[in-house]
Motif scaffolding. Structure first.
Motif, PDB file in Angstrom:
ATOM      1  N   HIS A  20     -29.606 -15.363   7.216  1.00 23.28           N
ATOM      2  CA  HIS A  20     -29.452 -15.994   5.852  1.00 23.28           C
ATOM      3  C   HIS A  20     -28.953 -14.733   4.649  1.00 23.28           C
ATOM      4  O   HIS A  20     -29.663 -14.417   3.795  1.00 23.28           O
ATOM      5  CB  HIS A  20     -31.030 -16.291   5.309  1.00 23.28           C
ATOM      6  CG  HIS A  20     -31.146 -17.094   6.362  1.00 23.28           C
ATOM      7  ND1 HIS A  20     -30.804 -18.609   6.444  1.00 23.28           N
ATOM      8  CD2 HIS A  20     -32.292 -17.479   7.271  1.00 23.28           C
ATOM      9  CE1 HIS A  20     -31.245 -19.298   7.296  1.00 23.28           C
ATOM     10  NE2 HIS A  20     -32.308 -18.850   7.689  1.00 23.28           N
ATOM     11  N   ASP A  21     -28.011 -13.959   5.363  1.00 25.75           N
ATOM     12  CA  ASP A  21     -27.536 -12.902   4.404  1.00 25.75           C
ATOM     13  C   ASP A  21     -28.409 -11.704   4.189  1.00 25.75           C
ATOM     14  O   ASP A  21     -28.065 -11.045   3.166  1.00 25.75           O
ATOM     15  CB  ASP A  21     -26.822 -13.444   3.161  1.00 25.75           C
ATOM     16  CG  ASP A  21     -25.524 -14.535   3.231  1.00 25.75           C
ATOM     17  OD1 ASP A  21     -25.117 -14.506   4.186  1.00 25.75           O
ATOM     18  OD2 ASP A  21     -25.640 -15.509   2.640  1.00 25.75           O
ATOM     19  N   LYS A  22     -29.286 -11.428   5.061  1.00 27.32           N
ATOM     20  CA  LYS A  22     -30.330 -10.543   4.501  1.00 27.32           C
ATOM     21  C   LYS A  22     -30.565  -9.632   5.975  1.00 27.32           C
ATOM     22  O   LYS A  22     -30.613 -10.348   7.118  1.00 27.32           O
ATOM     23  CB  LYS A  22     -31.655 -10.944   4.236  1.00 27.32           C
ATOM     24  CG  LYS A  22     -32.042 -11.964   2.889  1.00 27.32           C
ATOM     25  CD  LYS A  22     -31.417 -10.901   1.812  1.00 27.32           C
ATOM     26  CE  LYS A  22     -31.539 -11.758   0.534  1.00 27.32           C
ATOM     27  NZ  LYS A  22     -31.305 -11.150  -0.629  1.00 27.32           N
ATOM     28  N   ALA A  23     -30.523  -8.334   5.821  1.00 24.97           N
ATOM     29  CA  ALA A  23     -30.696  -7.536   7.107  1.00 24.97           C
ATOM     30  C   ALA A  23     -32.116  -7.649   7.588  1.00 24.97           C
ATOM     31  O   ALA A  23     -32.926  -7.717   6.891  1.00 24.97           O
ATOM     32  CB  ALA A  23     -30.523  -5.956   6.649  1.00 24.97           C
ATOM     33  N   VAL A  24     -32.232  -7.939   9.093  1.00 29.31           N
ATOM     34  CA  VAL A  24     -33.515  -8.089   9.587  1.00 29.31           C
ATOM     35  C   VAL A  24     -33.913  -7.352  10.591  1.00 29.31           C
ATOM     36  O   VAL A  24     -35.065  -6.882  10.984  1.00 29.31           O
ATOM     37  CB  VAL A  24     -33.947  -9.658  10.128  1.00 29.31           C
ATOM     38  CG1 VAL A  24     -33.705 -10.641   8.999  1.00 29.31           C
ATOM     39  CG2 VAL A  24     -32.686  -9.962  11.171  1.00 29.31           C
ATOM     40  N   ALA A  25     -32.967  -6.611  11.109  1.00 27.61           N
ATOM     41  CA  ALA A  25     -33.410  -5.295  12.260  1.00 27.61           C
ATOM     42  C   ALA A  25     -32.073  -4.470  12.388  1.00 27.61           C
ATOM     43  O   ALA A  25     -31.027  -5.003  12.199  1.00 27.61           O
ATOM     44  CB  ALA A  25     -33.804  -6.038  13.529  1.00 27.61           C
ATOM     45  N   ALA A  51     -34.499   3.120   8.817  1.00 27.81           N
ATOM     46  CA  ALA A  51     -35.464   1.891   8.975  1.00 27.81           C
ATOM     47  C   ALA A  51     -36.766   1.894   8.344  1.00 27.81           C
ATOM     48  O   ALA A  51     -37.223   0.805   7.796  1.00 27.81           O
ATOM     49  CB  ALA A  51     -35.650   1.837  10.601  1.00 27.81           C
ATOM     50  N   GLU A  52     -37.339   2.903   8.159  1.00 30.27           N
ATOM     51  CA  GLU A  52     -38.548   3.026   7.462  1.00 30.27           C
ATOM     52  C   GLU A  52     -38.261   2.749   5.991  1.00 30.27           C
ATOM     53  O   GLU A  52     -38.975   1.908   5.437  1.00 30.27           O
ATOM     54  CB  GLU A  52     -39.162   4.322   7.482  1.00 30.27           C
ATOM     55  CG  GLU A  52     -40.621   4.456   6.838  1.00 30.27           C
ATOM     56  CD  GLU A  52     -41.193   5.769   7.227  1.00 30.27           C
ATOM     57  OE1 GLU A  52     -41.291   6.572   6.334  1.00 30.27           O
ATOM     58  OE2 GLU A  52     -41.701   6.058   8.356  1.00 30.27           O
ATOM     59  N   ARG A  53     -37.280   3.254   5.351  1.00 27.77           N
ATOM     60  CA  ARG A  53     -37.234   3.147   3.952  1.00 27.77           C
ATOM     61  C   ARG A  53     -36.667   1.685   3.743  1.00 27.77           C
ATOM     62  O   ARG A  53     -36.909   1.282   2.883  1.00 27.77           O
ATOM     63  CB  ARG A  53     -35.970   3.973   3.551  1.00 27.77           C
ATOM     64  CG  ARG A  53     -36.316   5.548   3.236  1.00 27.77           C
ATOM     65  CD  ARG A  53     -35.207   6.224   3.145  1.00 27.77           C
ATOM     66  NE  ARG A  53     -35.489   7.772   3.026  1.00 27.77           N
ATOM     67  CZ  ARG A  53     -35.314   8.655   2.135  1.00 27.77           C
ATOM     68  NH1 ARG A  53     -34.609   8.080   0.850  1.00 27.77           N
ATOM     69  NH2 ARG A  53     -35.497   9.876   2.051  1.00 27.77           N
ATOM     70  N   ALA A  54     -35.851   1.064   4.755  1.00 29.25           N
ATOM     71  CA  ALA A  54     -35.472  -0.471   4.506  1.00 29.25           C
ATOM     72  C   ALA A  54     -36.549  -1.339   4.922  1.00 29.25           C
ATOM     73  O   ALA A  54     -36.578  -2.450   4.630  1.00 29.25           O
ATOM     74  CB  ALA A  54     -34.278  -0.482   5.289  1.00 29.25           C
TER      75      ALA A  54
END
Length: 75
Positions: A20-25, A51-54
């Motif tokens: 859905h247009d969002k980064a998940v991993a 990864a931690e910051r996001a």
């Protein structure tokens, strides 16, 4: 006179999974040979930090480059 040395550290990330247009991993692939030393490299530290910051999981996928049959995914 010697020229100034400029360094530009960079890393590549193999995949960004999204929905859905969002980064998940975040996903990084490493061969069995590179797998053991990768967590101690600067590239790994940068990817862990990203990864931690996001607030995204970072998955490391290990494969055997002799036959590409065995795949192991580790969070």
């Amino acid at each position: 006179m010697t020229p100034d040395v400029v360094t530009l550290p960079a890393t590549d990330l193999d995949f960004v999974e999204y929905a859905h247009d969002k980064a998940v991993a975040l996903v990084e692939y490493k061969s069995t040979v590179d797998f053991l030393r990768w967590p101690r490299t600067s590239n790994a530290m940068v990817q862990f930090d990203l990864a931690e910051r996001a607030r995204l999981p970072l998955f490391l996928v290990q494969y055997d480059r002799r036959d590409f049959v065995a795949w192991t995914v580790r969070p």
